[in-house]
Structure formats: structure tokens, C-alpha cells
Design a protein around this motif. Structure first.
Motif, PDB file in Angstrom:
ATOM      1  N   GLY A   1      36.954  21.896  22.147  1.00  0.00           N
ATOM      2  CA  GLY A   1      35.597  22.178  21.702  1.00  0.00           C
ATOM      3  C   GLY A   1      35.212  21.581  20.365  1.00  0.00           C
TER       4      GLY A   1
ATOM      5  N   SER B   1      32.766  18.493  20.332  1.00  0.00           N
ATOM      6  CA  SER B   1      31.373  18.807  20.658  1.00  0.00           C
ATOM      7  C   SER B   1      30.617  19.407  19.486  1.00  0.00           C
ATOM      8  CB  SER B   1      31.313  19.791  21.830  1.00  0.00           C
ATOM      9  OG  SER B   1      31.706  21.095  21.421  1.00  0.00           O
TER      10      SER B   1
ATOM     11  N   THR C   1      37.811  26.465  15.478  1.00  0.00           N
ATOM     12  CA  THR C   1      36.378  26.276  15.704  1.00  0.00           C
ATOM     13  C   THR C   1      35.524  27.360  15.052  1.00  0.00           C
ATOM     14  OG1 THR C   1      36.573  27.386  17.865  1.00  0.00           O
ATOM     15  CG2 THR C   1      36.689  24.971  17.846  1.00  0.00           C
TER      16      THR C   1
ATOM     17  N   ALA D   1      32.385  29.529  16.583  1.00  0.00           N
ATOM     18  CA  ALA D   1      31.730  28.974  17.768  1.00  0.00           C
ATOM     19  C   ALA D   1      32.046  29.766  19.032  1.00  0.00           C
ATOM     20  CB  ALA D   1      32.142  27.506  17.957  1.00  0.00           C
TER      21      ALA D   1
ATOM     22  N   TYR E   1      29.338  32.144  21.200  1.00  0.00           N
ATOM     23  CA  TYR E   1      29.010  31.956  22.618  1.00  0.00           C
ATOM     24  C   TYR E   1      29.257  33.225  23.428  1.00  0.00           C
ATOM     25  CZ  TYR E   1      29.191  30.697  27.463  1.00  0.00           C
ATOM     26  OH  TYR E   1      28.977  30.702  28.811  1.00  0.00           O
ATOM     27  N   THR E   2      30.427  33.849  23.249  1.00  0.00           N
ATOM     28  CA  THR E   2      30.740  35.021  24.073  1.00  0.00           C
ATOM     29  C   THR E   2      29.810  36.196  23.774  1.00  0.00           C
ATOM     30  OG1 THR E   2      32.420  35.761  22.472  1.00  0.00           O
ATOM     31  CG2 THR E   2      33.172  34.388  24.324  1.00  0.00           C
TER      32      THR E   2
ATOM     33  N   GLU F   1      24.945  31.393  23.006  1.00  0.00           N
ATOM     34  CA  GLU F   1      24.564  30.149  22.329  1.00  0.00           C
ATOM     35  C   GLU F   1      25.749  29.209  22.234  1.00  0.00           C
ATOM     36  OE1 GLU F   1      23.282  28.520  17.883  1.00  0.00           O
ATOM     37  OE2 GLU F   1      23.259  30.689  18.299  1.00  0.00           O
ATOM     38  N   VAL F   2      25.555  27.949  22.642  1.00  0.00           N
ATOM     39  CA  VAL F   2      26.589  26.924  22.535  1.00  0.00           C
ATOM     40  C   VAL F   2      26.379  26.161  21.237  1.00  0.00           C
ATOM     41  CG1 VAL F   2      27.577  24.840  23.557  1.00  0.00           C
ATOM     42  CG2 VAL F   2      26.808  26.716  25.037  1.00  0.00           C
TER      43      VAL F   2
ATOM     44  N   GLY G   1      26.539  23.328  18.625  1.00  0.00           N
ATOM     45  CA  GLY G   1      26.638  21.874  18.659  1.00  0.00           C
ATOM     46  C   GLY G   1      26.841  21.319  17.270  1.00  0.00           C
TER      47      GLY G   1
END
Length: 408
Positions: A160, A163, A219, A222, A226-227, A231-232, A234
Motif C-alpha cells: 500500500g 499508492s 502506512t 491509512a 479505511y477500515t 476512505e482510501v 492516496g
């Protein structure tokens, strides 16, 4: 176990610990090197006809008659080196003899390779129940992807990080082998934990460290973002997703990192740059207000840009001192020349086959000292006689037979 005398000195918290280092390239060699710097006796084991390929990696020496790799020297200092063909029956037998006298084995082959050689953890554990077996790989020793080949970029991509890094428009790989380096650090921590247990209970264990797992753990927020929210995250470029001002700003001769985002640091910055009234400006007087994107773009960003643009990197560093976070974005020549870096021994000299290199030091600073200063890195098989004859105890006939058969 039977301790092996260290090549340079007999001190350090890991004095008396013997490590068999089967690793190549970066992740494994770096892990073993960190332990060697702390006094462990590390035996680097290479195939007689296929040694660590980083012996050919640039930069090559300018101070020796024949080319020597500074890359290799940097990650393999404080080790002794032997040759051994693990595919040869005599090589397997010799390795098992070594395992019986060692404390730790570190390998970074693809999962299953050691088992195919007949030298997997279960086999080695039967020979030495207290053995710590550290395996570093791309995707770990189990799971659907465990057998896939991997490099550093494989981990940055699958974990990840790729990204998330780069400009807002384009994800980018982090510009160093962070998958390798982070796996090395976690492997060193896991190895020391398992060693502590082995010394306490007499039972060793398998330490399984994956490059992908290591990257995922780096990360920051991040994964939980998300969990929890869907929201992802970037790329955010040189800024931060919510902390402001916190990022890269241009100055007269380059760029600096400016991070005075808390109320205390913001007040200090306003004072330092001769604009104390901005600290009480009703639009800017709280951290929450400065975090608002519209306020940041309309007011905060132009203010900070104006502050930084008036000075050079050195002037800004001198101006801010220890009042709030501001660091010049330094190129490597500036890092090497930094007196603070030199004071902390983060540039040290390493000898390898007659060549002298300046390489990075050890970031672990122990009051009792570490062994990286004045260290050396070995040539292929340099310590065959000392290890096989003196430590392992082979007689001259046995040693000569292994040489004649191409095992060592």
C-alpha cells in the motif's frame, strides 16, 4: 553454544552469540550486520561459485587495485565469510555441524528453499532445539502468496505504500529500498526477542518476517482510516492530509520542511519571522482554524511561503534554532558534511579487500558502545580456515577434502 571470537573485539551486548548468515542483497545482510555491530559473531556463508551478487553492485572502490563494492561493504561489515555448497551432501553435513554450535540462523531465500535443501527449520531444530531461525521473505512463510518472488518494490506495491506516496497526480515508489530495510529492522527485533526466550527456556523458534507485512505497518493511519471510514488514502505530495502548515516550502537556495503547526510552535514562528501579530490574528489563532483548507490556502500558505522565500536554508536553520520544527531538505553531500551527523558517528569508515569506504553508521547508540567504527567487510571465503578448522574443529584432512570436492 560454543562462542566464536569476534573479528574485531570481544565486547558488546551480543558478545558470545554466533549467527550463521545465509542471506544475500539487503534485507538479510542488513539484519545480520546490525547484530554484528552489537557484538554478535556473524559467519556469512556463500556458495563457492555464486557469492552474494551485491559484491558486484556500485559504487565500486576508487582506493583499491581491483574493483570492490562499497554497497557490499556497507551491509556486510563486522562479519567473517566462508564458502559452503549447501546442495552438496558434505555441505549439508558441515552446515548441520555448524548449526549445532550456533545460536541463530538468518536466511532470506524464497519460502520452501531451505526445506528443499533438506535444511528447513524442523531439521535444524532437531539438531539444536535452542536455535533461533529467522526467515525474511517477500510475503512470509505461509499464506496464498508466500511462494511468490519479491523485491523491495514488490513490498511497496503490495503493502500500500506506493499508492500513498508521490504527488497528488501520480503515485511513486519511495526512493529507497524501504521494503528491504524495514524487514531487516523487524527481523533484528524479532531475532533478539526469540534469542531472549531461547536463553531463558532453552527453546528456539521460527521468526517469520515479510517485506509486505513490514511495509503495511509503516502506512501510519491509512489502514485504520479505511477500515473505520471507507476512505482510501492516496498521495498527498509534500503536505499532510490534515496537519497544516506542515510540508515543503521554497527558500532562496532550495527547500525546507516547515512544521510549526501547533499553537505553541506557530507563536514561536510568528515571533522568529518578525510578525508576532499573526499569532493573535482571529483567523489564525488556533490550530483548528489553520487546518481548514480554505484558510490554509488563502492565508497560512502565503505567509509561510513569504517567510521562507526571504532566506537560505542555512539562514532558516540558524534563525529557527530549537524554537520550532524546520529542517533544510538536504542533498546527500549536505548530509555527509553535517557536523551533527558526524558527531553522532553516522558516517564511518569500513575496509573491504584493501578498499576504504565511508558508509552509514549504526543508528542504535549504546552507552557501552558498538563495533561499526573501524570495521571491515570480508572477501569471499576469507575466513574458511579459522571457521572450519579452529571453530568447527575439522582436522586438516577433513578440511582439505572439502576443498578438493568444491564444497568450500
Amino acid at each position: 553454544m560454543s562462542p566464536l571470537t569476534h573479528t574485531l573485539a570481544s565486547f558488546g551486548p551480543l558478545k558470545g552469540v554466533t549467527i550463521l548468515d545465509l542471506t544475500r542483497v539487503v534485507a538479510g545482510p542488513y539484519c545480520a550486520m546490525l547484530l554484528a555491530d552489537m557484538g554478535a559473531s556473524v559467519i556469512k556463508i556463500e556458495h563457492p561459485n555464486d557469492p552474494d551478487l551485491t559484491r558486484e553492485f556500485p559504487p565500486m572502490s576508487r582506493s583499491a587495485a581491483t574493483p570492490v563494492s562499497g554497497f557490499f561493504a556497507q551491509f556486510n561489515r563486522n562479519k567473517q565469510a566462508v564458502c559452503l555448497d549447501l546442495k552438496h551432501p558434505d555441505g549439508k553435513a558441515t552446515f548441520l555441524q555448524m548449526v549445532a554450535k550456533a545460536d541463530i540462523v538468518i536466511e532470506n531465500f524464497r519460502p520452501g528453499t531451505m526445506d528443499k535443501l533438506g535444511l528447513g527449520y524442523k531439521v535444524l531444530k532437531a539438531v539444536n532445539p535452542a536455535l533461533v531461525f529467522t526467515a525474511i521473505s517477500g510475503f512470509g512463510q505461509h499464506g496464498p502468496n508466500s511462494s511468490r518472488p519479491a523485491f523491495d518494490s514488490s513490498a511497496q506495491a503490495s503493502g500500500g505504500l506506493w499508492s500513498m506516496n508521490g504527488t497528488v497526480e501520480e503515485p511513486m515508489r519511495v526512493g529507497t529500498v524501504l521494503g528491504d530495510l524495514s524487514a531487516a529492522l523487524y527481523a533484528a527485533i524479532g531475532t533478539l526477542g526469540a534469542l531472549r526466550e531461547a536463553e531463558r527456556s532453552g527453546h528456539g523458534q521460527l521468526v517469520d518476517v515479510s517485506q509486505q507485512d513490514s511495509i503495511i505497518s509503516l502506512t501510519e493511519n491509512a489502514l485504520v482510516t479505511y477500515t473505520e471510514t471507507g476512505e482510501v488514502v492516496g498521495p498527498t505530495g509534500n503536505g499532510h492530509p490534515f496537519v497544516k502548515p506542515y510540508g515543503r516550502y521554497a527558500c532562496k537556495d532550495g527547500f525546507v520542511f516547515f512544521g510549526a503547526y501547533t499553537d505553541k510552535f506557530w507563536r514561536e514562528a510568528c515571533q522568529a519571522f518578525g510578525t508576532p501579530e499573526l499569532a493573535s490574528d482571529p483567523e489564525l489563532d488556533t490550530m483548528a482554524k489553520r487546518f481548514e483548507q480554505a484558510t490554509y490556502l488563502r492565508r497560512v500558505k502565503p505567509i509561510v511561503e513569504g517567510w521562507c522565500a526571504a532566506y537560505t536554508k542555512a539562514e532558516l536553520e540558524a534563525l529557527t534554532g530549537d524554537r520550532f520544527p524546520l529542517s533544510p531538505i538536504k542533498s546527500m553531500d549536505e548530509v555527509v558534511a553535517d557536523p551533527h551527523v558526524r558527531e553522532r558517528d553516522m558516517v564511518v569508515s569500513v575496509e573491504c579487500q584493501g578498499a576504504q569506504f565511508e558508509v552509514f553508521g549504526n543508528p542504535i547508540k549504546l552507552s557501552g558502545g558498538t563495533l561499526e567504527k573501524g570495521a571491515s567487510a570480508p572477501a569471499v571465503g576469507q575466513h574458511n580456515p579459522q571457521i572450519y578448522r579452529e571453530w568447527l574443529g575439522l582436522d586438516q584432512t577433513q578440511y582439505d577434502e572439502l576443498v578438493a570436492r568444491g564444497v568450500i
